[in-house]
Design an enzyme around this catalytic site. Structure first.
Site, PDB file in Angstrom:
ATOM      1  N   ARG A 217      -7.048   8.754   2.597  1.00 19.47           N
ATOM      2  CA  ARG A 217      -5.836   7.949   2.759  1.00 19.47           C
ATOM      3  C   ARG A 217      -4.665   8.805   2.314  1.00 19.47           C
ATOM      4  O   ARG A 217      -4.503   9.074   1.141  1.00 19.47           O
ATOM      5  CB  ARG A 217      -5.959   6.672   1.909  1.00 19.47           C
ATOM      6  CG  ARG A 217      -4.638   6.052   1.580  1.00 19.47           C
ATOM      7  CD  ARG A 217      -4.754   4.660   1.053  1.00 19.47           C
ATOM      8  NE  ARG A 217      -5.389   4.510  -0.249  1.00 19.47           N
ATOM      9  CZ  ARG A 217      -4.849   4.843  -1.414  1.00 19.47           C
ATOM     10  NH1 ARG A 217      -3.676   5.451  -1.467  1.00 19.47           N
ATOM     11  NH2 ARG A 217      -5.487   4.624  -2.530  1.00 19.47           N
TER      12      ARG A 217
ATOM     13  N   HIS B 105      -1.868   3.077  -0.995  1.00 17.31           N
ATOM     14  CA  HIS B 105      -2.808   2.020  -0.601  1.00 17.31           C
ATOM     15  C   HIS B 105      -2.085   0.982   0.265  1.00 17.31           C
ATOM     16  O   HIS B 105      -2.556   0.596   1.332  1.00 17.31           O
ATOM     17  CB  HIS B 105      -3.394   1.374  -1.852  1.00 17.31           C
ATOM     18  CG  HIS B 105      -4.177   0.130  -1.585  1.00 17.31           C
ATOM     19  ND1 HIS B 105      -5.407   0.153  -0.994  1.00 17.31           N
ATOM     20  CD2 HIS B 105      -3.882  -1.167  -1.796  1.00 17.31           C
ATOM     21  CE1 HIS B 105      -5.858  -1.087  -0.852  1.00 17.31           C
ATOM     22  NE2 HIS B 105      -4.947  -1.910  -1.336  1.00 17.31           N
TER      23      HIS B 105
ATOM     24  N   TYR C  28      -1.847   7.794 -10.133  1.00 18.28           N
ATOM     25  CA  TYR C  28      -3.284   8.013 -10.361  1.00 18.28           C
ATOM     26  C   TYR C  28      -3.890   9.202  -9.633  1.00 18.28           C
ATOM     27  O   TYR C  28      -5.046   9.512  -9.827  1.00 18.28           O
ATOM     28  CB  TYR C  28      -4.083   6.740 -10.027  1.00 18.28           C
ATOM     29  CG  TYR C  28      -3.879   6.207  -8.614  1.00 18.28           C
ATOM     30  CD1 TYR C  28      -4.576   6.752  -7.538  1.00 18.28           C
ATOM     31  CD2 TYR C  28      -2.977   5.167  -8.367  1.00 18.28           C
ATOM     32  CE1 TYR C  28      -4.388   6.271  -6.254  1.00 18.28           C
ATOM     33  CE2 TYR C  28      -2.779   4.674  -7.079  1.00 18.28           C
ATOM     34  CZ  TYR C  28      -3.484   5.232  -6.029  1.00 18.28           C
ATOM     35  OH  TYR C  28      -3.302   4.762  -4.761  1.00 18.28           O
TER      36      TYR C  28
HETATM   37  C1  TPP Z   1     -13.122  -9.587  -3.320  1.00 18.00           C
HETATM   38  C2  TPP Z   1     -11.884  -8.776  -3.621  1.00 18.00           C
HETATM   39  N1  TPP Z   1     -11.786  -8.124  -4.789  1.00 18.00           N
HETATM   40  C3  TPP Z   1     -10.677  -7.401  -5.069  1.00 18.00           C
HETATM   41  C4  TPP Z   1      -9.653  -7.325  -4.176  1.00 18.00           C
HETATM   42  C5  TPP Z   1      -8.382  -6.528  -4.518  1.00 18.00           C
HETATM   43  N2  TPP Z   1      -8.354  -5.291  -3.703  1.00 18.00           N
HETATM   44  C6  TPP Z   1      -7.615  -5.243  -2.574  1.00 18.00           C
HETATM   45  S1  TPP Z   1      -7.757  -3.768  -1.813  1.00 18.00           S
HETATM   46  C7  TPP Z   1      -8.777  -3.156  -2.989  1.00 18.00           C
HETATM   47  C8  TPP Z   1      -9.341  -1.750  -2.870  1.00 18.00           C
HETATM   48  C9  TPP Z   1     -10.144  -1.576  -1.613  1.00 18.00           C
HETATM   49  O1  TPP Z   1     -10.547  -0.263  -1.446  1.00 18.00           O
HETATM   50  P1  TPP Z   1     -11.442   0.168  -0.234  1.00 18.00           P
HETATM   51  O2  TPP Z   1     -12.522  -0.830   0.020  1.00 18.00           O
HETATM   52  O3  TPP Z   1     -11.878   1.567  -0.474  1.00 18.00           O
HETATM   53  O4  TPP Z   1     -10.502   0.091   1.040  1.00 18.00           O
HETATM   54  P2  TPP Z   1      -9.105   0.784   1.320  1.00 18.00           P
HETATM   55  O5  TPP Z   1      -8.061  -0.204   0.916  1.00 18.00           O
HETATM   56  O6  TPP Z   1      -9.061   2.046   0.554  1.00 18.00           O
HETATM   57  O7  TPP Z   1      -9.046   1.006   2.802  1.00 18.00           O
HETATM   58  C10 TPP Z   1      -8.993  -4.103  -3.983  1.00 18.00           C
HETATM   59  C11 TPP Z   1      -9.843  -3.903  -5.177  1.00 18.00           C
HETATM   60  C12 TPP Z   1      -9.786  -8.048  -2.961  1.00 18.00           C
HETATM   61  N3  TPP Z   1      -8.846  -8.019  -2.006  1.00 18.00           N
HETATM   62  N4  TPP Z   1     -10.921  -8.747  -2.697  1.00 18.00           N
END
Ligand code: TPP
Length: 391
Positions: free
Chosen positions: A284, A288, A297
């Site tokens: 990425r 985010h 970070y």
């Molecule tokens: C069940 C749940 N837990 C926590 C979150 C908060 N949250 C939103 S995005 C994220 C990180 C996701 O990372 P990843 O799966 O690697 O996907 P990326 O956003 O990097 O594409 C978190 C912890 C959420 N949306 N849903």
């Protein structure tokens, strides 16, 4: 092999543990399928070689990646100007998404997370419709039945369960009516979501029922501020082995390799071979979301490592080396400018539906409590009208 005291397993779990602890996944992505190197050198070989697209298709794939990058840039600008509440950027993940989208057939069904903008557009979702959710005027924005592309899921990993359930339904429909076209589902999720229980439950069910599903994990290295290596002691693709189906790690910044591997996995799923996990090893490049600040970070040096691996640059190098002229790139730039201009105009013209619309769409059928709340709201509004009439 170190004697860790772990019980002997059928496969080399201890060896894998030793080899990847601590894993350094940014610098040495071992065992990764790659056709097009960062220098633009093409070497199609290995078990997925037969699934590589013809070279002539490279311009089409590049065009999609280029346009979606421009779209992403414009959406980011719109958010910064207060026209969108939030934007989830995809810069860096264009090849993983365009490559996998081009591997699908119309009858396949996609369950996305919230960053799969390139897949959405490749499936036929109008770019402006994608932004309605982020402008806060709807919970959806498109009809999934039109594109076999489900609505975005903000609850991490939930869609992996839906994908497996839907795939099991496809499997049963197909058994009942063999004249139906063979189809599969694709569940997209990130490296962070792969730590959620839902993904693991889905994988157990998918394996148990041999469901026609491809789990497409975009390992972009970060779950907001948590790096992949904190979440997994082995490359994510290796986890598939524990469920009993293939796991493939592909260079997620190589559109040709991604398309080939995904085509292989989808064909296998449609033909009754069962699930596959694809780990698209990517990065990425942006934050985010527009609400995030990655300088808190991650190090600029790590970000810089990925600049030469940009998914667009390598394709451009290949295209130029094989005779694509300046006209193609100049026309594309024009096309992207038009797309951005139209997108902006569409977003600015979007109107939020009235509150009454919310009451009408919360449940599929009339609901007494909702009707009561609607009446209370109407009475409340009418109170203002009376007051205005008095003054
Ligand atoms: C069940 C749940 N837990 C926590 C979150 C908060 N949250 C939103 S995005 C994220 C990180 C996701 O990372 P990843 O799966 O690697 O996907 P990326 O956003 O990097 O594409 C978190 C912890 C959420 N949306 N849903």
């Amino acid at each position: 092999m170190a004697t860790s005291g772990l019980p002997a397993a059928e496969f080399d779990a201890e060896e894998q543990f030793d080899a990847h602890h601590p894993p350094d996944l940014t610098r040495d992505p071992a065992g990764m399928v790659q056709f097009l190197s960062p220098d633009g050198e093409l070497k199609v070989s290995g078990p997925y070689g037969g699934y590589a697209p013809a070279e002539g298709e490279l311009e089409v794939l590049y065009r999609d990646m280029y346009l979606i990058r421009r779209f992403d840039q414009e959406a980011t600008a719109l958010q910064r100007q207060g026209e969108l509440a939030l934007w989830v950027q995809l810069r860096g993940q264009e090849a993983a998404q365009v490559g996998s989208a081009y591997a699908m057939l119309p009858q396949d069904y996609v369950f996305p997370t919230y960053r799969e903008h390139a897949v959405a557009v490749a499936r036929g979702v109008a770019p402006a419709d994608l932004l309605k959710l982020f402008r806060g005027i709807t919970n959806g924005g498109w009809n999934p039945k039109d594109s076999n592309f489900h609505l975005y899921t903000l609850v991490l990993a939930a869609q992996s369960l839906h994908a497996v359930g839907y795939a099991m339904g496809m499997q049963r429909d197909q058994a009942a009516d063999p004249a139906l076209p063979k189809a599969a589902t694709v569940a997209y999720f990130g490296d962070g979501a792969s730590s959620e229980g839902d993904v693991h439950e889905s994988m157990v069910f998918a394996a148990s029922f041999n469901a026609p599903v491809v789990f497409f994990c975009q390992n972009n290295h970060w779950a907001i501020s948590v790096p992949t290596e904190v979440q997994s002691r082995v490359p994510l693709a290796h986890r598939a082995r524990g469920y009993g189906f293939p796991g493939i790690r592909v260079d997620g910044n190589d559109v040709l390799a991604v398309r080939a591997v995904t085509r292989w996995a989808l064909e296998r799923a449609r033909n009754g071979g069962g699930p596959t996990l694809i780990e698209a090893f990517t990065y990425r490049m942006s934050a985010h979301t527009t609400a995030d600040d990655p300088t808190k970070y991650r190090l600029p040096a790590d970000e810089e490592l990925w600049v030469p691996r940009d998914p667009l640059i390598r394709v451009e190098r290949r295209l130029r080396a094989t005779g694509t002229g300046d006209d193609f790139f100049a026309d594309l730039e024009q096309e992207a400018a038009v797309l951005a201009r139209e997108l902006r105009a569409d977003v600015l013209a979007m109107e939020a539906p009235g509150l009454e619309h919310r009451f009408a769409t919360t449940y599929a059928e009339a609901h007494p409590l909702i009707q009561e709340e609607l009446q209370a709201w109407k009475d409340y509004e009418a109170g203002f009208a009376r007051e205005e009439g008095l003054s």
